[in-house]
Each structure stands twice: as structure tokens, then as C-alpha cells.
Design a protein around this motif. Sequence first.
Motif, PDB file in Angstrom:
ATOM      1  N   PRO A   1       0.817  -1.225   0.000  1.00  0.00           N
ATOM      2  CA  PRO A   1       0.000   0.000   0.000  1.00  0.00           C
ATOM      3  C   PRO A   1       0.848   1.272   0.000  1.00  0.00           C
ATOM      4  O   PRO A   1       0.482   2.253  -0.668  1.00  0.00           O
ATOM      5  N   ALA A   2       1.986   1.230   0.699  1.00  0.00           N
ATOM      6  CA  ALA A   2       2.833   2.421   0.743  1.00  0.00           C
ATOM      7  C   ALA A   2       3.344   2.745  -0.656  1.00  0.00           C
ATOM      8  O   ALA A   2       3.313   3.897  -1.100  1.00  0.00           O
TER       9      ALA A   2
ATOM     10  N   CYS B   1       0.446   4.071  -2.882  1.00  0.00           N
ATOM     11  CA  CYS B   1       0.110   5.474  -2.615  1.00  0.00           C
ATOM     12  C   CYS B   1       1.186   6.414  -3.145  1.00  0.00           C
ATOM     13  O   CYS B   1       0.903   7.526  -3.591  1.00  0.00           O
TER      14      CYS B   1
ATOM     15  N   VAL C   1       0.466   9.602  -8.964  1.00  0.00           N
ATOM     16  CA  VAL C   1      -0.734  10.296  -8.477  1.00  0.00           C
ATOM     17  C   VAL C   1      -1.440  11.096  -9.561  1.00  0.00           C
ATOM     18  O   VAL C   1      -2.666  11.211  -9.543  1.00  0.00           O
TER      19      VAL C   1
ATOM     20  N   MET D   1      -4.004   9.039 -11.213  1.00  0.00           N
ATOM     21  CA  MET D   1      -5.051   8.413 -10.391  1.00  0.00           C
ATOM     22  C   MET D   1      -6.367   9.157 -10.583  1.00  0.00           C
ATOM     23  O   MET D   1      -6.375  10.376 -10.745  1.00  0.00           O
TER      24      MET D   1
ATOM     25  N   LEU E   1      -9.375   8.692  -5.723  1.00  0.00           N
ATOM     26  CA  LEU E   1      -8.236   7.876  -5.293  1.00  0.00           C
ATOM     27  C   LEU E   1      -7.057   8.768  -4.917  1.00  0.00           C
ATOM     28  O   LEU E   1      -6.407   8.572  -3.887  1.00  0.00           O
TER      29      LEU E   1
ATOM     30  N   SER F   1      -7.696  10.334  -1.563  1.00  0.00           N
ATOM     31  CA  SER F   1      -7.522   9.404  -0.439  1.00  0.00           C
ATOM     32  C   SER F   1      -6.040   9.102  -0.239  1.00  0.00           C
ATOM     33  O   SER F   1      -5.554   9.083   0.886  1.00  0.00           O
ATOM     34  N   ALA F   2      -5.340   8.873  -1.350  1.00  0.00           N
ATOM     35  CA  ALA F   2      -3.904   8.579  -1.242  1.00  0.00           C
ATOM     36  C   ALA F   2      -3.190   9.755  -0.581  1.00  0.00           C
ATOM     37  O   ALA F   2      -2.240   9.560   0.178  1.00  0.00           O
TER      38      ALA F   2
ATOM     39  N   THR G   1      -2.548   9.523   3.043  1.00  0.00           N
ATOM     40  CA  THR G   1      -1.553   8.570   3.564  1.00  0.00           C
ATOM     41  C   THR G   1      -0.182   9.231   3.519  1.00  0.00           C
ATOM     42  O   THR G   1       0.035  10.171   2.747  1.00  0.00           O
TER      43      THR G   1
ATOM     44  N   GLY H   1       1.471   8.986  -0.048  1.00  0.00           N
ATOM     45  CA  GLY H   1       0.670   9.694  -1.046  1.00  0.00           C
ATOM     46  C   GLY H   1       0.882  11.196  -0.908  1.00  0.00           C
ATOM     47  O   GLY H   1       1.102  11.914  -1.891  1.00  0.00           O
TER      48      GLY H   1
ATOM     49  N   GLN I   1       2.723  13.845  -3.630  1.00  0.00           N
ATOM     50  CA  GLN I   1       2.095  15.055  -4.157  1.00  0.00           C
ATOM     51  C   GLN I   1       2.908  16.298  -3.788  1.00  0.00           C
ATOM     52  O   GLN I   1       3.049  17.221  -4.600  1.00  0.00           O
TER      53      GLN I   1
ATOM     54  N   HIS J   1      -0.470  18.871   2.301  1.00  0.00           N
ATOM     55  CA  HIS J   1       0.362  17.667   2.180  1.00  0.00           C
ATOM     56  C   HIS J   1       1.435  17.629   3.256  1.00  0.00           C
ATOM     57  O   HIS J   1       1.668  16.602   3.884  1.00  0.00           O
TER      58      HIS J   1
END
Lengths: 313, 249
Positions: free
Chosen positions: B180-181, B184, B191, B194, B198, B201-202, B205, B208, B212, B227
Motif C-alpha cells: 500500500p505504501a 500510494c 498520483v 489516479m 483515489l 484518499s492517497a 496517507t 501519497g 504530491q 500535504h
Amino acid sequence: MTSTPVVEVVDLRKSYGGRAVVDGVSFAVEEGEIFGILGPNGAGKTTTVECVEGLRVPDAGRVRVTGLDPIADHERVARVLGAQLQQSELQPKLTVREALELYAGFYPAPADWRPLAERLGLTERLTTPFGKLSGGQKQRLFIALALIGDPRIVVLDELTTGLDPRARRDTWQLIEDIRADGVTVLLVTHFMEEAQRLCDRIAVIDKGRVAALDTPAGLIRRSAGATVISFTPSTPFDDGDLNTLPALAAIDNKDGRITLSGTDETVNAVLTLLARHHITAHQLRVTDATLDDAFLDLTGETQETHRTKETAA
Amino acid sequence: MNTVLVNTAVLRSEVRLFRREPGSLFWILVFPTTLLVILGSIPFFREADPVFDGLRPVDGYVPVSVLLGLIVGGVQAMPQTLTGYRERGVLRRMSTTPVRPAILLSAQMFLYGGAALVSALLVLAVGRLAFDVRLPEQPFGYGVALFLAVLVALALGAVISALSRTTKISAAIGSVVVFPAMFCAGVWMPVQTMPDVLARSAGLTPFGAAAQALNEAAAGDWPGWGHLGVLAVWTVLLTFAASRWFRWE
């Protein structure tokens, strides 16, 4: 002149999950002696020395190393106390030389690691990674690391467990050499032979308590069956006569050979008895009991009383 | 109380040991750059794409590769080492010396943090030299985002080590967390590509948000406070959890 003890433990207590592992242990180790902590597995030996090393915080009681509290004064205690732990390893890829250099760097006035490595027979292994050392070599490296800070006290926990008899004897010599250099040794063991050979004094620990504290000879003398007499009588003997012997601790009659344990008084009484009955004692042997016997005597008794208590409850 | 956090001898020794681990060396230092080189060799990745705001996919993959070494180091390699040190009694052995075992922990953090930064620099250099990827146009913002990303990766690794009694457990948790890491961070789908929900949501994390923030700084903007805030909050929470749950033995 009374000197302050190097290690002082007073009424130490430590429980895990409500079970008292160390239940009121007290002893004092004097400068320059080899002090043994002897006891069956699970008696609380390791927990006791871990409190001395500052690895565990006691629930109650007082622990002092050269007058300092191993928890509150951890750093100062660690400078004068070298430890070899029962179960610990190093980074598998760290070489012997790197380990010695690294640990030497932790102390303000370390010992020179080269002669130390030589004395411990590690010179040929300096470039070997820890993970590739044999059990005996690992032990020797840990002794070297315990000594590298040039400590006043070393704590050695089950040092010779897992070593072959030859390596064990070499290690004993080494411990005697360490003491000859003026270092006080606190030795945890469950080998009687080791304790008897090395220790000036021994604390026998059983079920978290000190069952006895004395010199090895003193412990043997103090146990009920300090002297063992065995012989084969020329004519069969009436056990009833033997049972009345003074200070008799145990009696065994097997295949016509009689083995008695007791004191010097018992020996004299047996000889008188034999003479009175005109019996010749073939293959008469009088031997001192070993620490083994004393140990079983000391720890067995508490087991007995423990059991009786349990049945009563 | 000794408050010295770094012992250079311990750090040097840990760096030396790290150099003897070919697996860690490859996955942390070499693999991220290798991935960039492989992707960059595909012609399609070198064509401007409106999804990437007119940049090329290879440009979009630079921040992803930067994060990759950090994720592998922080989430997989470091917890393995730390848990192993605890399991084998290395920390206990050190506890009997005047040097605190926390020194070994901090050395590990400096080591993996440093390795992740080296890996990131390598990615940026190879991206610039081989594929003409522009260096971050807001270098200070990029540095801040990267620094926070390193902190969050180390804190996450410390939590994994705190929760794992054995190296087997930490390996298992590490490999559950690493996918998952990486997702993201945009390893499979940067990204920018995506779907909106999504990406949002990412962005909540740690990696994510890091991806960004790096993208924004690469393009010349100051990374969004949202962020950076997400990264900071995660870092604080994870550090708190690690220090609360970590056991020396």
C-alpha cells in the motif's frame, strides 16, 4: 580493617506476573574474591545478577555496586562492571576485531584489545564475523568484551554451559587469571565442579532465596552427610546397630556393601562398632562428600518442605 | 542522564555492516534508479502527456523513484535490523556498557535516512543526466518535503519494529505495509494518473502526501501545506506510537 563490599545485595525482590522469582536475596561480594551464585535452573540466579548489572529494576531491596545504584547511576556502574550475559549475540557480520574496537570505544579508559584477544586465543579470528564463530569462540569474545572496559568486577553468567570439557577447563584457568589481576568475579553457575574449583564463597540460591552462603568446604561440612563411609563387612551385619550410629545422615545397603554418610563422629563410631563385633571391613573407604552432595542436601530439603506445605494446603 | 544521541563509532560500525548487506544495498540504493532507467528506456515514457500537465511520464516517475528507496529502507530493511538486534540480545549486550542502546537505534535511523537520501540524489542525478528531467524548481520546498518523508518512513519502521516480537513478524508486517505504501507513492500509477477520489484518499496517507508534495515542488510551487501537514501529523503520531510500544527486550 573493614572494606565496603564491591557488590551488595540486600533483601532483593523481583516478581514476574505475580510469581516471586527473587524473594529476599541478600549477599555481599568482597573485593578480589570469586563469588559464586549456584542454584538449580529457574532458581532466580540470572534475575539476581541482572539486577546487579542494571538490566532489571528490582521491585524491592537494595543493590549497590561499588556503592552505586546500578539503575540510577547506570553509566558509572557500567564503567566498573563488565558483564557476560547468558543469552546475547552481536551483529552477525561484525568481525571480532570490529567488535573489540567498537566496545573499547564505549569506555573512558579501556584495556588494550590486542593482548586481550591474544590471551583469549582470538588473534587468529580477528577478521571472522561473529556469525561464523563457534560456540566456544563466541564465549571467549564475550569474556573479552566483559573485560575490555578494564572493570573492577566481572559478572559471568553460565559461562561454560555448552562448552566441551577441555574448553571448560581452559575457561576456568582464565577466570583464575582474571582474579589474579585483582578483578572481582561474580560467577553464576549450575556446575558444582566449577563452583567448587573456582569460588571462594558460594551463595546457594533456591526458589528465589539464599539457601546457604559459605565457602565450598563450609557448605560441604555444613551438610548432614559431609563424610561418606563405605565397606563390605566380612559377615552380614544387623542394620539395627548401624541405625543407632551418631550423626548418621543416610544409610544404604546394596549387594552386601554398606554406604553410610555422616560426620567424623560417625566414622569413629562405625570403626568401634566393627571392632566390637570382630568384623573386618573389606575395601573400607572414607571420602569427603562433594559439593554435589551438599547442594542436593541444601536444595532437596527445601523441596521436601515445599511439597509438605503443598499437601497440607 | 546522557542525552548524546549520536555515537560516531556506533554509526560508522553500522554503516560498515550495512555495506555488507547486498540485498539492502540493491533495493535501497540501486533499485529505485534502475526502475527509473528501465521506464525511461521505453519511448512512450519520454513523450509529453497531458495527464502529466504536459510533462513526460518519466518526469512523473522521478518523485516516485525518490520515495521508493525510502519506503524499502524504512518499512522493510530497518525494522528487520532493529527487531533482529532486540531478538538476538544485541541491545541487551549494549545495555551493560556505559553507552545506551538507544544509540544503536538512532544510528540505524541516521543510516537508513541517509541511505534513502543518497538513493534520492542518485535518482535525481540519473534522471537529469539520462532523461533530461528538470531538477526540482523549488529545491527548498522539495528538500522540506523529502525530509518529512524520510522522517515518516523511519517512524513507520520504528512502529513496525515496536509491534514485532520476532524478525519473522516484522518481515510479515513490513511486506503487508510496503505494498500500500508503494501504491500510494504512485509506483503502479503516479498520483497524476489516479482518479480524483483515489488521489485525494492517497493524499491522506504518508507516502501519497509525500508524492504530491514532491510533485508540486518539482514543478516549482511551494508544496501544499495540506500535504506537508499530513506528513507532519503522521510523523508525530507514529513517533509517539513507536516510543510508547517499543520494548528493549
